[in-house]
Design an enzyme around this catalytic site. Structure first.
Site, PDB file in Angstrom:
ATOM      1  N   SER A  55     -25.263 -16.210  37.826  1.00 33.07           N
ATOM      2  CA  SER A  55     -24.101 -15.320  37.727  1.00 33.07           C
ATOM      3  C   SER A  55     -24.527 -13.876  37.479  1.00 33.07           C
ATOM      4  CB  SER A  55     -23.181 -15.764  36.591  1.00 33.07           C
ATOM      5  OG  SER A  55     -22.710 -17.067  36.811  1.00 33.07           O
TER       6      SER A  55
HETATM    7  N1  SAH Z   1     -24.347 -20.409  34.443  1.00 29.63           N
HETATM    8  C1  SAH Z   1     -25.153 -20.490  35.633  1.00 29.63           C
HETATM    9  C2  SAH Z   1     -24.279 -20.338  36.857  1.00 29.63           C
HETATM   10  C3  SAH Z   1     -24.668 -21.305  37.894  1.00 29.63           C
HETATM   11  S1  SAH Z   1     -23.575 -21.408  39.288  1.00 29.63           S
HETATM   12  C4  SAH Z   1     -26.236 -19.425  35.609  1.00 29.63           C
HETATM   13  O1  SAH Z   1     -26.133 -18.493  34.818  1.00 29.63           O
HETATM   14  O2  SAH Z   1     -27.207 -19.551  36.345  1.00 29.63           O
HETATM   15  C5  SAH Z   1     -22.621 -22.830  38.874  1.00 29.63           C
HETATM   16  C6  SAH Z   1     -23.365 -24.115  38.676  1.00 29.63           C
HETATM   17  O3  SAH Z   1     -22.392 -25.130  38.453  1.00 29.63           O
HETATM   18  C7  SAH Z   1     -24.205 -24.588  39.857  1.00 29.63           C
HETATM   19  O4  SAH Z   1     -25.511 -24.815  39.429  1.00 29.63           O
HETATM   20  C8  SAH Z   1     -23.526 -25.882  40.300  1.00 29.63           C
HETATM   21  O5  SAH Z   1     -24.429 -26.858  40.787  1.00 29.63           O
HETATM   22  C9  SAH Z   1     -22.868 -26.331  39.004  1.00 29.63           C
HETATM   23  N2  SAH Z   1     -21.736 -27.255  39.147  1.00 29.63           N
HETATM   24  C10 SAH Z   1     -20.744 -27.243  40.082  1.00 29.63           C
HETATM   25  N3  SAH Z   1     -19.896 -28.268  39.874  1.00 29.63           N
HETATM   26  C11 SAH Z   1     -20.357 -28.948  38.779  1.00 29.63           C
HETATM   27  C12 SAH Z   1     -19.939 -30.110  38.074  1.00 29.63           C
HETATM   28  N4  SAH Z   1     -18.862 -30.811  38.447  1.00 29.63           N
HETATM   29  N5  SAH Z   1     -20.657 -30.513  37.010  1.00 29.63           N
HETATM   30  C13 SAH Z   1     -21.764 -29.827  36.609  1.00 29.63           C
HETATM   31  N6  SAH Z   1     -22.226 -28.729  37.236  1.00 29.63           N
HETATM   32  C14 SAH Z   1     -21.535 -28.296  38.313  1.00 29.63           C
END
Ligand code: SAH
Length: 214
Positions: A64
């Site tokens: 993010s």
């Molecule tokens: N907070 C993270 C943002 C990652 S983007 C950072 O700072 O890097 C969002 C993430 O949510 C992705 O890695 C994706 O695989 C995960 N995601 C999407 N749906 C999900 C679910 N149902 N359960 C767990 N993770 C999920």
């Protein structure tokens, strides 16, 4: 795994950028100043680590934008020792920010590759969240209820199971909307059946997806 003076200088500038954009919570800004974002980046994008932008981290996902991380964290209003459930570990960057605020973090990722990578990196850096490879839409009832729940992927609606796992008086922050734009929603659980819901501007996240992969 180096954190040089140059990195620290770039980070300080990033903190000032995020402050200028309206983040006021000094604890959040300090956490942003502490966590070496360049270690959480995909190698192809390392030189952009301290730009206030989201970048690819593999498996079609993104780390993010720092402003978004700070905005969600400020809204979440975390106190030391709060039990926080985070959905979407991704790179682990947001996880590290929550840990810097003194939270006890339970973090869930549905992509095996990212789950392993983030676990490996955070452990090397000395961060100790509880890691789970599962579908975050189900939450993690065994360890709940939680003081705070943070969702870092876009939901089409607020998952009922997550609301159930929030303590009375607890706060959930979750982007809710369609594929292209989401509203940052803050929910305060006032009683078992009463929720106060407020909107805090538009953001764009990768989608929250059911099930696991890899
Ligand atoms: N907070 C993270 C943002 C990652 S983007 C950072 O700072 O890097 C969002 C993430 O949510 C992705 O890695 C994706 O695989 C995960 N995601 C999407 N749906 C999900 C679910 N149902 N359960 C767990 N993770 C999920």
């Amino acid at each position: 795994m180096e954190d040089t003076y140059r990195h620290k200088g770039l980070r300080r500038k990033l903190v000032e950028t995020v402050r200028m954009k309206g983040i006021m919570d000094e604890r959040v800004l300090r956490a942003l100043d502490t966590v070496p974002r360049h270690l959480f980046m995909d190698s192809s994008f390392i030189k952009f680590s301290y730009q206030d932008q989201a970048f690819p981290i593999g498996a079609g996902q993104t780390i993010s934008q720092p402003y978004t991380v700070a905005f969600q964290t400020e809204l979440l209003d975390v106190s030391p020792n709060d039990k926080v459930l985070e959905i979407g570990t991704g790179s682990g960057y947001q996880t590290a920010i929550l840990l810097e605020l003194g939270a006890i973090v339970y973090t869930i990722e549905r992509q095996k590759e990212l789950y392993i990578k983030a676990q490996d990196l955070l452990t090397k850096l000395g961060y100790k969240p509880h890691f789970f490879f599962s579908d975050g839409m189900e939450g993690k009832p065994t360890y709940g209820p939680y003081d705070r729940i943070l969702v870092t992927a876009a939901a089409t609606e607020v998952p009922e199971k997550l609301l159930q796992q929030l303590k009375i008086g607890g706060i959930m922050v979750i982007p809710v909307g369609d594929r292209f734009t989401q509203s940052m929603v803050k929910i305060v659980k006032e009683s078992e059946s009463n929720y106060k819901r407020t909107n805090h501007g538009s953001f764009v996240f990768v989608p929250l997806i059911t099930g696991t992969e890899g």
